[in-house]
Design an enzyme around this catalytic site. Sequence first.
Site, PDB file in Angstrom:
ATOM      1  N   HIS A   1      17.517 -31.963  65.114  1.00 46.13           N
ATOM      2  CA  HIS A   1      18.664 -31.056  64.963  1.00 46.13           C
ATOM      3  C   HIS A   1      19.705 -31.592  63.987  1.00 46.13           C
ATOM      4  O   HIS A   1      20.782 -31.008  63.862  1.00 46.13           O
ATOM      5  CB  HIS A   1      19.319 -30.811  66.325  1.00 46.13           C
ATOM      6  CG  HIS A   1      18.573 -29.825  67.179  1.00 46.13           C
ATOM      7  ND1 HIS A   1      17.247 -29.960  67.467  1.00 46.13           N
ATOM      8  CD2 HIS A   1      18.972 -28.674  67.774  1.00 46.13           C
ATOM      9  CE1 HIS A   1      16.855 -28.956  68.233  1.00 46.13           C
ATOM     10  NE2 HIS A   1      17.876 -28.148  68.428  1.00 46.13           N
TER      11      HIS A   1
ATOM     12  N   HIS B   1      -1.012  -4.978  40.285  1.00 46.73           N
ATOM     13  CA  HIS B   1      -1.702  -4.596  41.521  1.00 46.73           C
ATOM     14  C   HIS B   1      -1.883  -3.074  41.560  1.00 46.73           C
ATOM     15  O   HIS B   1      -1.013  -2.362  42.062  1.00 46.73           O
ATOM     16  CB  HIS B   1      -0.891  -5.048  42.735  1.00 46.73           C
ATOM     17  CG  HIS B   1      -0.642  -6.520  42.797  1.00 46.73           C
ATOM     18  ND1 HIS B   1       0.232  -7.158  41.948  1.00 46.73           N
ATOM     19  CD2 HIS B   1      -1.161  -7.484  43.619  1.00 46.73           C
ATOM     20  CE1 HIS B   1       0.246  -8.447  42.238  1.00 46.73           C
ATOM     21  NE2 HIS B   1      -0.586  -8.675  43.249  1.00 46.73           N
TER      22      HIS B   1
ATOM     23  N   GLU C   1      16.243 -16.316  63.308  1.00 44.60           N
ATOM     24  CA  GLU C   1      16.986 -16.583  62.066  1.00 44.60           C
ATOM     25  C   GLU C   1      16.427 -15.849  60.867  1.00 44.60           C
ATOM     26  O   GLU C   1      17.178 -15.326  60.036  1.00 44.60           O
ATOM     27  CB  GLU C   1      17.015 -18.095  61.784  1.00 44.60           C
ATOM     28  CG  GLU C   1      18.107 -18.844  62.508  1.00 44.60           C
ATOM     29  CD  GLU C   1      17.685 -19.342  63.877  1.00 44.60           C
ATOM     30  OE1 GLU C   1      18.472 -20.054  64.519  1.00 44.60           O
ATOM     31  OE2 GLU C   1      16.548 -19.011  64.289  1.00 44.60           O
TER      32      GLU C   1
ATOM     33  N   ARG D   1      30.040 -30.086  63.871  1.00 45.03           N
ATOM     34  CA  ARG D   1      30.095 -29.990  65.334  1.00 45.03           C
ATOM     35  C   ARG D   1      31.250 -30.830  65.859  1.00 45.03           C
ATOM     36  O   ARG D   1      31.966 -30.432  66.781  1.00 45.03           O
ATOM     37  CB  ARG D   1      28.788 -30.492  65.940  1.00 45.03           C
ATOM     38  CG  ARG D   1      28.795 -30.588  67.462  1.00 45.03           C
ATOM     39  CD  ARG D   1      27.472 -31.147  67.963  1.00 45.03           C
ATOM     40  NE  ARG D   1      27.404 -31.156  69.417  1.00 45.03           N
ATOM     41  CZ  ARG D   1      27.662 -32.221  70.189  1.00 45.03           C
ATOM     42  NH1 ARG D   1      28.018 -33.364  69.628  1.00 45.03           N
ATOM     43  NH2 ARG D   1      27.566 -32.136  71.504  1.00 45.03           N
TER      44      ARG D   1
ATOM     45  N   HIS E   1      -7.041  -5.201  44.492  1.00 42.75           N
ATOM     46  CA  HIS E   1      -5.705  -5.496  45.030  1.00 42.75           C
ATOM     47  C   HIS E   1      -4.782  -6.062  43.955  1.00 42.75           C
ATOM     48  O   HIS E   1      -3.660  -5.575  43.781  1.00 42.75           O
ATOM     49  CB  HIS E   1      -5.794  -6.490  46.189  1.00 42.75           C
ATOM     50  CG  HIS E   1      -4.462  -7.036  46.614  1.00 42.75           C
ATOM     51  ND1 HIS E   1      -3.622  -6.349  47.447  1.00 42.75           N
ATOM     52  CD2 HIS E   1      -3.816  -8.180  46.298  1.00 42.75           C
ATOM     53  CE1 HIS E   1      -2.517  -7.061  47.628  1.00 42.75           C
ATOM     54  NE2 HIS E   1      -2.615  -8.181  46.934  1.00 42.75           N
TER      55      HIS E   1
END
Length: 665
Positions: free
Chosen positions: A474, A29, A412, A521, A264
């Site tokens: 979830h 590039h 996140e 959990r 590019h």
Amino acid sequence: MQNNDVKKLAANTIRILAAEGVQKANSGHPGMPMGMADVAMVLWTEFLKHNPDDPKWHNRDRFVLSAGHGSMLIYTLLYLSGYDITLDELKSFRQWGSRTAGHPEYGLLPGIETTTGPLGQGFGNGIGMAIAAKMTAARFNDDKNQLFGKHFIYAIVSDGDLMEGVSHEAASIAGHLKLGNIIYFYDDNNITIEGDTSITFSEDIEKRFESYGWQVLKTDAYNHDEIRNAINKAQQETEKPTIIITKSHIGFGSPNKVDTAEVHGSPLGEEELIETKKNLGWPLDKEFYVPEDVKKLFDDRKAELKKEYDNWQKNFEEWKKSNPEKADEFNKYITNWLPENIEEELLNAAPKEPGATRSLSGKVIQKIARLVPNFVGGSADLAPSTNTYMKEFDAVAPGKFEGKNFHFGIREHGMGAILNGMALYGGFRPFGATFFVFSDYMRPTIRLAALMEIPVTYVFTHDSIFVGEDGPTHQPVEHLAVLRAIPNVTVFRPADGVETAMAWSFALKHKEGPVALVLTRQKIEAFERRSDFEPKEVLKGAYIVSKEKGDKPDLVIAASGSEVPVAAEAAKLLSDAYSVRVVSIPSKELFVKQSDDYKKSIFPENAPVVVIEAASMMGWGDLFRQKLLTIGMERFGASGPYKTLAEKFGFTGPQVAAKIKEWLG
């Protein structure tokens, strides 16, 4: 030669070297290095504080090429500045075994602060570095001494960096924390691979960054006075990060390809390279040529920087003598010091009674926070659920960087990039936490941490379908297989307090890549281990929980995490008919690294193997050549209480025992 003329010559030297390197490789590039050569030249010859002879000097400025596709720009700058890189390495760009890889790779060349190329990542890494600098200053500076963290994080970022979502997340955090030590140049050239940016990209960048709380400046990419003034103004702003919108022309200097998408990601071509040299007044009979005046410019800058470096080192030695306690603490930070009895301490901290491994981990984290000074981290707005908040310590906040805790917000991807930047800065052992299902948002950053071999720890809770009522959105199913598939990531799925403590001990000691703790959990039921068990066996990745009757097993039942008690119950139900061994596999990656003899001692070659995991079973068949039964998930989960889900999906001891009986015939 007049100074202005030398600076222009230096910029063109960068431009031509970059174009020649790409042309020789016939790959790369050239457009970005050519377009941003003047900006980079002014920064590196007048502002950037570093020492090519000591690339890891703690008080150096950091330069991040977030637009990593323009890698010939940084390789050229490193070469001209006197780093350990040769002209031959510029000529071997992108070739097998070369340190001048297609995109900058951390660890290949001194002076490369982070691996970049996946767009937006360097942007986020730089913000992690800036946070780490502020935290270092807060811990070790005082009214008399300002030796630490008094430097800047510079970066060149592209349209692509600003389009990627991670830049939005990271920029938002940077503005909120008032990181005045960030100075980014936005290479505003209006071109991407598909053409003009207007086909997809029309937001007002100035307003966007002002809304984040950044200082926004503008400059022409070829006016050296404007560039200089913008950097000076950016350095004077202490309460806001700065982005300098730098209006540039991709492929600047190329008479026929400037401002085109073609330049590019493709070489200029031999004919256009010649035309470019003519256009810039460059000698046509020389390749990879550096004029003497340009050599002198960079050599003089190196000598000037050496004086500043020597002065800092002198002051640093005086500071150590005057502040022995702080000096000892600083040494602990930069050497990643740990107490010699860290395993024992963490084992004592882990509750002995059964519990959710996220809760057991939370107890261990509190102990680590007290014992390990440079242990820092936080979660993506989930600390109460991931049990990761260090209760005796403050949180990092705008203008307050003394704490250990982070509030990353619901970001996140940005969290992952920032953690990488903190680890790369040096002196900190960072961790980040979220629900395991959202590790998907962090995949690019986890992969880069693994590629760079940097010690970042992830706390992923709510690890299976047994999340329960929240339902399949979830409930991770494929995530263990995905995480284990990334080279150089060590995954732990512990089954109780002992395994959790040992997993944390490993994560703190491990220096060659990221570690993920995958935690439940729900409460994991107790299971009984053999009497001669030693906790260090956990670090072999798999160990015998309970032995078979007699000399050899008829069957081995293996599991990880919450399925270990299920395996133990099934073994008891089968014990009248079979001699059954139960094995826990807390870390598949560590087990794979053990000797063949050890593997055979755990899983005898002629004994059938059953593996139980409430997840996709992809990959387990690669580990065993024995007769194999996998009991896992072949679909997404469902909404319901976790005990109901265990029954409906066949993860109870009696159901597993029945499946095994049917399988064995």
